[in-house]
Design a protein around this motif. Structure first.
Motif, PDB file in Angstrom:
ATOM      1  N   ASN A  73       0.816  -1.215   0.000  1.00  0.00           N
ATOM      2  CA  ASN A  73       0.000   0.000   0.000  1.00  0.00           C
ATOM      3  C   ASN A  73       0.853   1.270   0.000  1.00  0.00           C
ATOM      4  O   ASN A  73       0.419   2.309  -0.510  1.00  0.00           O
ATOM      5  CB  ASN A  73      -0.929   0.006   1.211  1.00  0.00           C
ATOM      6  CG  ASN A  73      -1.988  -1.076   1.135  1.00  0.00           C
ATOM      7  OD1 ASN A  73      -2.356  -1.518   0.045  1.00  0.00           O
ATOM      8  ND2 ASN A  73      -2.469  -1.520   2.287  1.00  0.00           N
ATOM      9  N   ASP A  77       0.523   4.993  -2.316  1.00  0.00           N
ATOM     10  CA  ASP A  77       0.095   6.149  -1.530  1.00  0.00           C
ATOM     11  C   ASP A  77       0.784   7.407  -2.058  1.00  0.00           C
ATOM     12  O   ASP A  77       2.002   7.554  -1.946  1.00  0.00           O
ATOM     13  CB  ASP A  77       0.461   5.917  -0.060  1.00  0.00           C
ATOM     14  CG  ASP A  77      -0.194   6.930   0.869  1.00  0.00           C
ATOM     15  OD1 ASP A  77      -0.392   8.077   0.443  1.00  0.00           O
ATOM     16  OD2 ASP A  77      -0.483   6.567   2.021  1.00  0.00           O
ATOM     17  N   ASP A  78       0.013   8.318  -2.637  1.00  0.00           N
ATOM     18  CA  ASP A  78       0.574   9.545  -3.219  1.00  0.00           C
ATOM     19  C   ASP A  78       1.256  10.405  -2.164  1.00  0.00           C
ATOM     20  O   ASP A  78       2.284  11.048  -2.443  1.00  0.00           O
ATOM     21  CB  ASP A  78      -0.523  10.350  -3.912  1.00  0.00           C
ATOM     22  CG  ASP A  78      -1.063   9.650  -5.143  1.00  0.00           C
ATOM     23  OD1 ASP A  78      -0.328   8.806  -5.712  1.00  0.00           O
ATOM     24  OD2 ASP A  78      -2.209   9.930  -5.534  1.00  0.00           O
ATOM     25  N   ARG A  79       0.692  10.448  -0.968  1.00  0.00           N
ATOM     26  CA  ARG A  79       1.284  11.261   0.098  1.00  0.00           C
ATOM     27  C   ARG A  79       2.657  10.725   0.476  1.00  0.00           C
ATOM     28  O   ARG A  79       3.604  11.497   0.664  1.00  0.00           O
ATOM     29  CB  ARG A  79       0.374  11.265   1.321  1.00  0.00           C
ATOM     30  CG  ARG A  79       0.911  12.094   2.484  1.00  0.00           C
ATOM     31  CD  ARG A  79      -0.036  12.060   3.664  1.00  0.00           C
ATOM     32  NE  ARG A  79       0.499  12.821   4.778  1.00  0.00           N
ATOM     33  CZ  ARG A  79      -0.088  12.908   5.972  1.00  0.00           C
ATOM     34  NH1 ARG A  79      -1.241  12.276   6.176  1.00  0.00           N
ATOM     35  NH2 ARG A  79       0.471  13.616   6.942  1.00  0.00           N
ATOM     36  N   GLU A 271      -1.987   4.982  12.604  1.00  0.00           N
ATOM     37  CA  GLU A 271      -1.367   4.180  11.537  1.00  0.00           C
ATOM     38  C   GLU A 271      -0.046   3.578  12.003  1.00  0.00           C
ATOM     39  O   GLU A 271       0.942   3.590  11.273  1.00  0.00           O
ATOM     40  CB  GLU A 271      -1.127   5.054  10.304  1.00  0.00           C
ATOM     41  CG  GLU A 271      -2.384   5.689   9.731  1.00  0.00           C
ATOM     42  CD  GLU A 271      -2.073   6.596   8.553  1.00  0.00           C
ATOM     43  OE1 GLU A 271      -0.885   6.971   8.385  1.00  0.00           O
ATOM     44  OE2 GLU A 271      -3.003   6.938   7.808  1.00  0.00           O
ATOM     45  N   TYR A 274       1.259   0.762   9.707  1.00  0.00           N
ATOM     46  CA  TYR A 274       1.502   1.286   8.365  1.00  0.00           C
ATOM     47  C   TYR A 274       2.754   2.149   8.338  1.00  0.00           C
ATOM     48  O   TYR A 274       3.607   2.015   7.447  1.00  0.00           O
ATOM     49  CB  TYR A 274       0.277   2.096   7.928  1.00  0.00           C
ATOM     50  CG  TYR A 274       0.329   2.595   6.503  1.00  0.00           C
ATOM     51  CD1 TYR A 274       0.257   1.711   5.435  1.00  0.00           C
ATOM     52  CD2 TYR A 274       0.412   3.959   6.237  1.00  0.00           C
ATOM     53  CE1 TYR A 274       0.285   2.171   4.131  1.00  0.00           C
ATOM     54  CE2 TYR A 274       0.430   4.428   4.937  1.00  0.00           C
ATOM     55  CZ  TYR A 274       0.373   3.533   3.889  1.00  0.00           C
ATOM     56  OH  TYR A 274       0.402   3.982   2.590  1.00  0.00           O
TER      57      TYR A 274
END
Length: 302
Positions: A73, A77-79, A271, A274
Motif C-alpha cells: 500500500n 500512496d501519493d502522500r 497508523e 503502516y
C-alpha cells in the motif's frame, strides 16, 4: 642454576596471562552494560517496529497479521511518494550546499589569517544549539522580519513559508547553516594533515590556486569528504525538527518529510503498523545510499 633461572620466567608468564585475562574481563564488564542498553533502547524497539509492520496494529487495541499489505500500500500512496521525493530532493540540495560552503570556509580558516581559532569557535556554535529552537527563531525571522526588510521584492514581500513552491528554501538555509558547523571542523582536520612541502613543491612546477586544490588538496582529503557526505545524507534524510518548527510540513503537504509523516501518522493518526513499514523502507533506503556512497567515494580516497 639453569633450572633456578628458568622458574621466574614461568612465573612471569603466568602473571602476564593473569593480567591479560583481568584486562579482558574488565573490558567486557565495561562494554556489556552499554551493549545491553543499546539493545533495550534501539535494537529491540527496531525489531518490534519491523514485526508490527506486518500487522494492522493501530497503536492500541487488538491486531492481526496482514503480511506485506502495508508495504504494498505504501507504493500506491501519493502522500508517501511525495514525502520521499521531497526528502530526497531536500537531502541532495542540502548536502551539496553544506559541503561546498564548509570546504570553502575551512580553506579560508586553514590559511594564515588572524584570530583563526576564534573564528573556528564562532562557526561551531550553531552545532551545539538545538535545531528545534533554531527553527523557531528562523520561523519568526522569515515570517516577520524578512517581509518587512525586503518588502520591495515580490517573492519575499509575503511570508515565504506559506508559499508551497518556495517554502523549502528556508528549510534548506536553516539546515545548511547548522550542518556547516560540524562539516567545517571535519574539513579543517583533513586540511591540517596535508604537509606544506607538497604545496611548495607543486608551486615550483606552476601548480598554484585551483590547480593545487584539484591535484593536491581534494585528493588528500577525500576521506573527510566521504565522512561528511555520508553523515549529511543520513541526517538530512531524517530531517524533522527544522521542518516542524518552520512549516510543520505545510503549506498543505509541500514540505512534509518522511520522518514527519511517520510521526504524524504513526503516533497521532492511528497508523502505527503502516508507518512502521514506512520507517523500515526509510531505513533500507538510507542504508543503501550509505553503501553506494562508500563504494563510489572510497576508491577516490586511494
Amino acid at each position: 642454576m639453569t633450572m633456578t633461572q628458568a622458574r621466574p620466567a614461568v612465573g612471569g608468564g603466568t602473571m602476564r596471562r593473569k593480567r591479560r585475562k583481568l584486562a579482558e574481563a574488565t573490558y567486557y564488564w565495561m562494554v556489556w552494560p552499554f551493549v545491553i542498553l543499546f539493545a533495550i533502547f534501539h535494537t529491540i524497539p527496531m525489531l518490534a517496529g519491523i514485526f508490527f509492520s506486518f500487522t494492522n496494529y493501530a497503536g492500541y487495541g487488538k491486531w492481526r497479521m496482514v503480511g506485506f499489505s502495508n508495504y504494498i500500500n505504501l507504493f500506491g500512496d501519493d502522500r508517501v511518494m511525495h514525502s520521499y521525493l521531497f526528502t530526497i530532493f531536500f537531502s541532495l540540495v542540502a548536502t551539496i550546499l553544506t559541503n561546498v560552503i564548509s570546504l570553502a570556509v575551512a580553506l579560508a580558516l586553514n590559511a594564515k589569517i588572524k584570530a583563526r581559532n576564534f573564528f573556528r569557535g564562532i562557526f561551531f556554535i550553531p552545532y551545539v544549539l538545538s535545531m528545534l529552537i533554531i527553527g523557531y527563531v528562523f520561523q519568526f525571522f522569515f515570517s516577520k522580519s524578512v517581509p518587512r526588510i525586503f518588502s520591495s521584492i515580490p517573492l519575499l514581500r509575503d511570508n515565504i513559508l506559506t508559499n508551497e513552491h518556495w517554502a523549502w528554501i528556508p528549510i534548506v538555509i536553516v539546515t545548511v547553516w547548522q550542518a556547516c558547523a560540524f562539516a567545517i571542523i571535519i574539513y579543517l582536520a583533513g586540511l591540517q594533515t596535508i604537509p606544506e612541502d607538497l604545496y611548495e613543491a607543486a608551486s615550483l612546477d606552476g601548480a598554484t590556486g585551483f590547480k593545487a586544490f584539484k591535484s593536491i588538496t581534494l585528493p588528500l582529503i577525500m576521506g573527510y569528504v566521504t565522512i561528511n557526505v555520508v553523515l549529511n545524507i543520513k541526517n538530512f534524510m531524517q530531517a524533522f525538527d527544522q521542518i516542524v518548527a518552520l512549516t510543520d510540513g505545510g503549506p498543505g503537504m509541500a514540505t512534509e518529510s518522511v520522518t514527519l509523516q511517520i510521526y504524524q501518522g504513526g503516533f497521532t493518526g492511528g497508523e502505527f503498523a503502516y508507518q512502521s513499514a514506512d520507517a523500515a523502507i526509510l531505513f533500507l533506503i538510507i542504508t543503501a545510499l550509505s553503501f553506494i556512497q562508500l563504494r563510489y567515494l572510497n576508491p577516490k580516497e586511494d
